[in-house]
Design a protein around this motif. Structure first.
Motif, mmCIF file in Angstrom:
data_model
loop_
_atom_site.group_PDB
_atom_site.id
_atom_site.type_symbol
_atom_site.label_atom_id
_atom_site.label_comp_id
_atom_site.label_asym_id
_atom_site.label_seq_id
_atom_site.Cartn_x
_atom_site.Cartn_y
_atom_site.Cartn_z
ATOM 1 N N PHE A 259 1.385 -61.143 39.850
ATOM 2 C CA PHE A 259 2.739 -61.570 40.221
ATOM 3 C C PHE A 259 2.955 -61.453 41.727
ATOM 4 O O PHE A 259 3.546 -62.347 42.349
ATOM 5 C CB PHE A 259 3.763 -60.731 39.460
ATOM 6 N N VAL A 260 2.477 -60.373 42.323
ATOM 7 C CA VAL A 260 2.607 -60.202 43.771
ATOM 8 C C VAL A 260 1.859 -61.310 44.495
ATOM 9 O O VAL A 260 2.357 -61.869 45.479
ATOM 10 C CB VAL A 260 2.080 -58.813 44.192
ATOM 11 N N ARG A 261 0.664 -61.662 44.006
ATOM 12 C CA ARG A 261 -0.099 -62.748 44.635
ATOM 13 C C ARG A 261 0.667 -64.071 44.536
ATOM 14 O O ARG A 261 0.695 -64.856 45.487
ATOM 15 C CB ARG A 261 -1.463 -62.888 43.965
ATOM 16 N N VAL A 262 1.285 -64.329 43.381
ATOM 17 C CA VAL A 262 2.035 -65.576 43.194
ATOM 18 C C VAL A 262 3.210 -65.641 44.154
ATOM 19 O O VAL A 262 3.471 -66.685 44.772
ATOM 20 C CB VAL A 262 2.509 -65.694 41.728
ATOM 21 N N VAL A 263 3.938 -64.537 44.303
ATOM 22 C CA VAL A 263 5.099 -64.516 45.206
ATOM 23 C C VAL A 263 4.667 -64.749 46.647
ATOM 24 O O VAL A 263 5.283 -65.536 47.389
ATOM 25 C CB VAL A 263 5.859 -63.181 45.068
ATOM 26 N N THR B 113 6.897 -75.482 39.260
ATOM 27 C CA THR B 113 5.575 -75.947 38.846
ATOM 28 C C THR B 113 4.472 -75.313 39.677
ATOM 29 O O THR B 113 3.375 -75.059 39.169
ATOM 30 C CB THR B 113 5.493 -77.482 38.954
ATOM 31 N N ALA B 114 4.745 -75.035 40.949
ATOM 32 C CA ALA B 114 3.752 -74.341 41.769
ATOM 33 C C ALA B 114 3.531 -72.919 41.273
ATOM 34 O O ALA B 114 2.400 -72.423 41.259
ATOM 35 C CB ALA B 114 4.206 -74.327 43.229
ATOM 36 N N ALA B 115 4.612 -72.256 40.868
ATOM 37 C CA ALA B 115 4.469 -70.905 40.323
ATOM 38 C C ALA B 115 3.644 -70.936 39.037
ATOM 39 O O ALA B 115 2.729 -70.123 38.849
ATOM 40 C CB ALA B 115 5.845 -70.302 40.058
ATOM 41 N N GLY B 116 3.957 -71.893 38.144
ATOM 42 C CA GLY B 116 3.172 -72.011 36.921
ATOM 43 C C GLY B 116 1.728 -72.364 37.215
ATOM 44 O O GLY B 116 0.804 -71.837 36.577
ATOM 45 N N GLY B 117 1.517 -73.261 38.202
ATOM 46 C CA GLY B 117 0.149 -73.598 38.576
ATOM 47 C C GLY B 117 -0.604 -72.423 39.169
ATOM 48 O O GLY B 117 -1.812 -72.272 38.959
ATOM 49 N N ALA B 118 0.099 -71.578 39.910
ATOM 50 C CA ALA B 118 -0.543 -70.398 40.493
ATOM 51 C C ALA B 118 -0.977 -69.415 39.416
ATOM 52 O O ALA B 118 -2.068 -68.835 39.491
ATOM 53 C CB ALA B 118 0.409 -69.730 41.481
ATOM 54 N N TRP B 119 -0.120 -69.223 38.407
ATOM 55 C CA TRP B 119 -0.513 -68.338 37.309
ATOM 56 C C TRP B 119 -1.744 -68.889 36.589
ATOM 57 O O TRP B 119 -2.658 -68.148 36.233
ATOM 58 C CB TRP B 119 0.638 -68.190 36.322
ATOM 59 N N ASN B 120 -1.769 -70.196 36.360
ATOM 60 C CA ASN B 120 -2.929 -70.804 35.721
ATOM 61 C C ASN B 120 -4.165 -70.709 36.604
ATOM 62 O O ASN B 120 -5.268 -70.453 36.123
ATOM 63 C CB ASN B 120 -2.637 -72.272 35.395
ATOM 64 N N ALA B 121 -3.981 -70.931 37.906
ATOM 65 C CA ALA B 121 -5.110 -70.881 38.830
ATOM 66 C C ALA B 121 -5.700 -69.481 38.928
ATOM 67 O O ALA B 121 -6.874 -69.321 39.276
ATOM 68 C CB ALA B 121 -4.676 -71.358 40.211
ATOM 69 N N MET C 60 1.457 -62.864 30.376
ATOM 70 C CA MET C 60 1.675 -63.907 31.375
ATOM 71 C C MET C 60 2.931 -64.703 31.043
ATOM 72 O O MET C 60 3.707 -65.069 31.938
ATOM 73 C CB MET C 60 0.457 -64.831 31.459
ATOM 74 N N SER C 61 3.156 -64.969 29.762
ATOM 75 C CA SER C 61 4.360 -65.686 29.351
ATOM 76 C C SER C 61 5.611 -64.895 29.686
ATOM 77 O O SER C 61 6.622 -65.464 30.121
ATOM 78 C CB SER C 61 4.308 -65.985 27.848
ATOM 79 N N VAL C 62 5.567 -63.588 29.496
ATOM 80 C CA VAL C 62 6.721 -62.743 29.809
ATOM 81 C C VAL C 62 7.046 -62.820 31.297
ATOM 82 O O VAL C 62 8.215 -62.980 31.697
ATOM 83 C CB VAL C 62 6.460 -61.282 29.381
ATOM 84 N N TYR C 63 6.023 -62.714 32.130
ATOM 85 C CA TYR C 63 6.252 -62.778 33.576
ATOM 86 C C TYR C 63 6.799 -64.141 33.991
ATOM 87 O O TYR C 63 7.772 -64.231 34.754
ATOM 88 C CB TYR C 63 4.948 -62.481 34.322
#
Length: 576
Positions: free
Chosen positions: A376-380, A501-509, A551-554
């Motif tokens: 989560f920190v990396r995504v932010v 969508t970028a946040a969702g893409g980052a979690w997937n990436a 991951m879904s919760v976050y």
């Protein structure tokens, strides 16, 4: 009378032109390629003896590229149908929206490996003895990396539709089918095209995982450029990876020139504004198609079908959803609907928790949430840096037609290029410099996720009506005032779509960015992506379920607390 009778030239059948021959030859070549490709899709397949890798002979790359491209366009077609159905239901059905949008948040947060772990075996059993099952699994995996972004974009265009267009549809008494094709789709065409292009580019990122599938300690490899790169990485052959990158660059440029550029130029016809844009995107391919009579001949048989659909959909009623509903009736329906959804959700959660409790224990959720906090920190960090860099650049490109004409093809190529093809070189750099993947993983995640923000900002900036831009110019509004009072409010809805969508893409990436293999080097970062990737590789379904749930919760929590509120602000205050 004689002066008004048509001349002989009017009745003469037009001659066959060179442009018609070119379009007809291209159409025949496409059909021939599909017919030649069809037998390979249904080749014999046995799970126990299926190849786990593909040949790295560069001579096979053209064939691999065609196979991969076919999967991409099939997944894009399915994603478009899903977008139309799902986004329309979410935007037009008030109660369904309360379920469909959170479900979409969850689906967006589920990584591609999470879908593959569950669906590969099901698809293989659905088509026993045929490679078609594995092809369906690969297409489904690519679909899961495309559909959510397109659906969010089309949903936002529906809920932010101008009120005067809605009133015009009511006055004209359009049926639901007519309103969808004559109002909903045209009004959402520009953001849908741009996000479709972005989704298509993002799907290249997961091509290797979709074509070289590792589940239950076994790897299934389909012929494709993604599996070729996976095999080359396993052999530590940077030369073969470099050849694949060159082929991929030509492939991306070709797809953008032959498909996306014409679609972007064609979508400009649906721009709604009072004054014409100074310069519109152009495409040589679209110009050729417009000068040819072949597209009209191909589309002519479909026109009676369209008229037939207009007739049979009239019994479904007019597109006049009530502006007001009785409060008591609406409240009663909401209570029953919420009760039914709660029962289903509680039952599903109970069964999932019971499965986890039996196999690994509920205590396994603790380490997964810790890993999730790190990711989560990396995504932010990624979102903050990407916004600072790409919002000004996206505005500059979108608001300057000449710059846009030159920069858009470059941006499309960069965004469409599968960044994970560069991971072996990044891994070699990390090994040589001793840089930890805990830090380098942010850069790898950004390679696949940052483009969502750039593309949506470009789309939002280019959609600003020309009369508003002219008014700002005449009033000499500049500097900080221009950004705070004009540019940022205008692009805010598009930025929110890009951000979510970028946040969702980052979690997937994070699935492929937190675990990087290069030859005998195995780099692992601490995070939820690595947790899921390692569990999926060994076929540990309980841990995969835990990782996907966490991951879904976050993702859903972030969407509920931040992005949904920004969405509401965008549609109530900043909608043009």
């Amino acid at each position: 009378m004689f002066g008004t009778f048509p001349s002989r030239g009017v009745w003469r059948r037009p001659n066959l032109r060179l442009v018609d021959l070119i379009v007809f030859a291209a159409l025949l070549a496409l059909l021939f390629g599909l017919l030649r490709l069809a037998p390979a899709l249904n080749a014999p397949f046995l799970p126990k003896t299926a190849p786990s890798t593909v040949s790295t002979n560069p001579a096979n790359l053209p064939y691999y590229a065609v196979r991969s491209l076919f999967r991409m366009f099939v997944a894009l077609s399915i994603s478009l149908v899903f977008t139309f159905v799902y986004a329309t239901a979410a935007a037009r059905l008030r109660r369904a929206e309360k379920v469909l949008i959170p479900v979409l948040d969850i689906l967006q947060s589920v990584p591609v490996l999470g879908f593959l772990t569950v669906t590969v075996t099901a698809f293989i059993n659905l088509f026993p003895g045929s490679e078609l099952g594995l092809e369906f699994a690969a297409v489904f995996a690519i679909f899961t990396s495309m559909a959510w972004n397109m659906t969010f974009a089309f949903y936002h265009s529906l809920i932010s539709q101008p009120r005067d267009l809605d009133e015009a549809a009511r006055v004209m008494r359009l049926t639901k089918w007519e309103r969808f094709w004559k109002l909903d789709v045209p009004s959402g065409m520009i953001p849908l095209v741009w996000n479709g292009m972005m989704s298509f580019g993002g799907a290249w990122f997961f091509l290797a995982a979709s074509e070289s599938i590792s589940v239950l300690n076994h790897t299934y490899a389909l012929p494709g450029i993604g599996s070729y790169v996976a095999a080359a990485i396993k052999q530590s052959s940077l030369s073969h990876v470099g050849i694949a990158i060159v082929v991929m660059v030509f492939l991306v440029i070709g797809v953008n020139f032959l498909f996306w550029r014409p679609v972007v130029a064609w979508a400009e016809r649906f721009r709604v504004e009072e004054s014409a844009a100074a310069e519109r995107p152009r495409s040589y391919v679209l110009d050729v198609l417009r000068r040819s009579s072949v597209p009209d001949l191909v589309a002519r048989p479909a026109r009676p079908v369209g008229r037939f659909l207009d007739k049979i959909t009239r019994p479904f009623g007019l597109a006049e959803h009530p502006l007001q509903r009785p409060a008591m009736r609406a409240r009663t329906g909401d209570v029953f609907f919420a009760g039914a959804v709660t029962v289903v959700a509680v039952f599903g959660a109970w069964k999932a928790l019971d499965y986890v409790h039996v196999h690994v224990g509920l205590g396994a959720f603790g380490p997964a949430f810790v890993d999730g906090a790190i990711t989560f920190v990396r995504v932010v960090i990624l979102l903050i840096i990407a916004s600072i860099i790409w919002v000004p650049i996206g505005v500059w490109i979108g608001m300057n037609p000449r710059v846009s004409r030159l920069a858009q093809p470059v941006v499309q190529v960069l965004a469409s290029f599968p960044a994970n093809f560069l991971f072996p070189f990044a891994a070699a750099f990390f090994v040589a410099t001793g840089l930890s993947l805990n830090i380098g993983g942010i850069f790898l995640m950004a390679l696949g996720a940052q483009w969502y923000i750039l593309f949506n900002v470009i789309a939002g900036a280019s959609a600003i009506p020309s009369d508003l831009r002219e008014a700002m110019r005449l009033m000499d509004v500049r500097g900080r005032l221009r950004w705070t009072k004009f540019i940022l409010p205008c692009i805010f809805p598009a930025y929110v779509t890009g951000g979510i969508t970028a946040a969702g893409g980052a979690w997937n990436a994070s699935i492929v960015a937190e675990v990087v293999d290069y030859g005998h080097h195995h780099l692992v970062a601490k995070g939820l992506g690595a947790y899921i990737a390692q569990a999926a590789t060994v076929g540990d379904f309980p841990k995969v379920l835990i990782g996907v749930a966490v991951m879904s919760v976050y993702v859903v929590g972030l969407n509920r607390l931040v992005w949904r509120r920004l969405y509401r602000l965008a549609e109530t205050r900043y909608s043009l």
